[in-house]
Design an enzyme around this catalytic site. Structure first.
Site, PDB file in Angstrom:
ATOM      1  N   GLU A  75      40.622  50.590  33.964  1.00 40.97           N
ATOM      2  CA  GLU A  75      41.409  49.427  34.364  1.00 40.97           C
ATOM      3  C   GLU A  75      41.042  49.008  35.780  1.00 40.97           C
ATOM      4  O   GLU A  75      40.937  49.854  36.668  1.00 40.97           O
ATOM      5  CB  GLU A  75      42.903  49.769  34.305  1.00 40.97           C
ATOM      6  CG  GLU A  75      43.798  48.577  34.570  1.00 40.97           C
ATOM      7  CD  GLU A  75      45.249  48.995  34.798  1.00 40.97           C
ATOM      8  OE1 GLU A  75      46.074  48.778  33.899  1.00 40.97           O
ATOM      9  OE2 GLU A  75      45.548  49.536  35.883  1.00 40.97           O
ATOM     10  N   TYR A 117      42.684  40.617  36.438  1.00 40.32           N
ATOM     11  CA  TYR A 117      42.949  41.935  35.854  1.00 40.32           C
ATOM     12  C   TYR A 117      41.939  42.144  34.731  1.00 40.32           C
ATOM     13  O   TYR A 117      41.723  41.236  33.917  1.00 40.32           O
ATOM     14  CB  TYR A 117      44.376  41.981  35.293  1.00 40.32           C
ATOM     15  CG  TYR A 117      44.688  43.242  34.497  1.00 40.32           C
ATOM     16  CD1 TYR A 117      45.388  44.297  35.078  1.00 40.32           C
ATOM     17  CD2 TYR A 117      44.267  43.366  33.172  1.00 40.32           C
ATOM     18  CE1 TYR A 117      45.659  45.452  34.348  1.00 40.32           C
ATOM     19  CE2 TYR A 117      44.536  44.524  32.445  1.00 40.32           C
ATOM     20  CZ  TYR A 117      45.232  45.554  33.040  1.00 40.32           C
ATOM     21  OH  TYR A 117      45.486  46.700  32.329  1.00 40.32           O
TER      22      TYR A 117
END
Ligand code: GDP
Ligand code: MN
Length: 398
Positions: free
Chosen positions: A189, A101
């Protein structure tokens, strides 16, 4: 302004952030053609402005043309958490070894961008971080110094990723940061940030938010402004240069200046009403702007009454009154209006309104009285007909 995955990836590509090949498609035919061009296996991904598409069945792997068509057919039109899928992204499939991530966000309290990185990316990252907050590593970036190798190394070591991917992950983060700055993003993101079976590092997903106030200097992003799924009133207001936010209630609110409109919402809520919108006609509101604003408010069928709250500073109340009169001539509203005008030229304004004798327009002197009046009228009852007319705000409700 939030971007769809494929739009975000377009910006990734522009800034050298590696992404798989892919093509957006709006129909089954387009999707099948895109799949043929990309080759198999490929992935058909729902394009909606909400996460969790994977778990909702909005991401499917196709091994051939028939499957690509069938998946596109199933996904287009699908409802994902209240968002209808109008577009899919057809992307060359990746072979997943590891899912990380990565993100850049603004940490407003620190007044700095912040990089976030975790080895535990993928569809369950939220749960992972909830049970093990340490799994998400964070580092602030001084905006004057920028993102450097040492930031990336620290994140990589703290997260504990294998040595062979430290460099490529660092390089990807550096490009992501460049994009974050260059595109005036508020959020970038990547989940998952993928390590493929060949140990390549690529961005498999993209969640990008661009600062809407900076759009004027980003023609690319302006093109992305998707009208799909945008509230029609908000779109109408935007086209007219008005600041408008749709709310769930039935009382239309129009004021000048964000502060005044905010307090108007509070006072209406205090009086027991539910605002239908936030509309700031802006400082120095001219007649034309008022007409436009009234049109926007009345285009919402839920509105049963309108509160017009103007404080004249730079804005001249007589100008606003003229605007209201024009609006009434043009639109002939059928719902009641409560008007409170105070400040510069308010007397002239009230005289103008009295002379115009507009049907269904009530003037009040104070904001609180105006709010009470509009709440009463919004219930479609005559004065005094309210169930709890004598009850204070804390009185039990039926
Ligand atoms: P989200 O669920 O909306 O966040 O959508 P993502 O783009 O992050 O995809 C969710 C999951 O689908 C990923 O974590 C992967 O496990 C899987 N996925 C997406 N693309 C591919 C692909 O090309 N190959 C494989 N094997 N899985 C994929
Ligand atoms: Mn994702």
């Amino acid at each position: 302004m939030d971007l769809l995955e494929y739009q975000g990836k377009q910006l990734f590509r522009k800034h050298g952030v590696p992404v798989p090949d892919g093509k957006p498609a709006k129909t089954v035919e387009e999707a099948t053609a895109a799949a043929e061009e990309l080759g198999y296996p490929c992935v058909i991904k729902a394009q909606v402005l909400i996460g969790g598409r994977g778990k909702a069945g909005g991401i499917k792997l196709a091994q051939n043309g028939d499957e690509a068509g069938a998946h596109a057919e199933a996904i287009l039109g699908m409802d994902i958490k209240g968002f209808t899928v109008h577009e899919v992204y057809v992307e060359a499939a990746s072979e997943i070894d590891e899912e990380y991530y990565a993100a850049f966000v603004f940490d407003r309290s620190a007044k700095k961008p912040m990089a976030m990185f975790s080895k535990m990316g993928g569809m369950d990252v939220e749960e992972v971080v909830e049970t093990d907050p340490e799994a998400m590593r964070k580092v602030h970036v001084d905006p004057l110094l920028g993102f450097h190798d040492f930031h990336a190394r620290r994140l990589a070591f703290e997260a504990g990723i294998p040595g062979d991917v430290i460099r490529p992950v660092g390089a990807l983060l550096a490009r992501l940061y460049d994009m974050f700055v260059a595109e005036d993003a508020l959020l970038v993101e990547v989940n998952p940030l993928l390590v493929t079976k060949d140990r390549d590092v690529v961005a498999l997903d993209a969640k990008v938010t661009i600062d809407a106030s900076a759009l004027y200097r980003h023609p690319d992003s302006q093109e992305f402004r998707s009208e799909v799924g945008v509230d029609p009133q908000e779109r109408m207001a935007r086209e007219r240069g008005l600041t408008y936010v749709a709310l769930d209630g039935n009382i239309g609110i129009l004021g000048n200046g964000a502060g005044l409109v905010m307090s108007t919402l509070d006072v209406v809520a205090q009086a027991g009403g539910e605002p239908a919108n936030f509309l700031d006609a802006g400082g120095g509101s001219k007649a034309e702007a008022i007409t436009q604003a009234v049109e926007v408010i009345l285009s919402n069928d839920n509105v049963t009454a309108v509160l017009f709250n103007i404080f004249g500073g730079i804005t001249r109340c007589d100008e606003v009154a003229r605007g209201l009169i024009e609006a009434f001539e043009k639109i002939k509203p059928t719902v009641p209006f409560v008007v409170r005008l105070d400040g510069t030229n308010d007397k002239e304004a009230r005289t103008l309104l009295a002379e115009a004798d507009l049907p269904n327009v009530h003037t009040e002197k104070t904001m609180l009285d105006a709010a009470k009046k509009v709440v009463e009228l919004s219930n479609g009852r005559p004065d005094g007909g309210h169930d709890h007319q004598d009850a204070g705000p804390d009185a039990p409700r039926g």
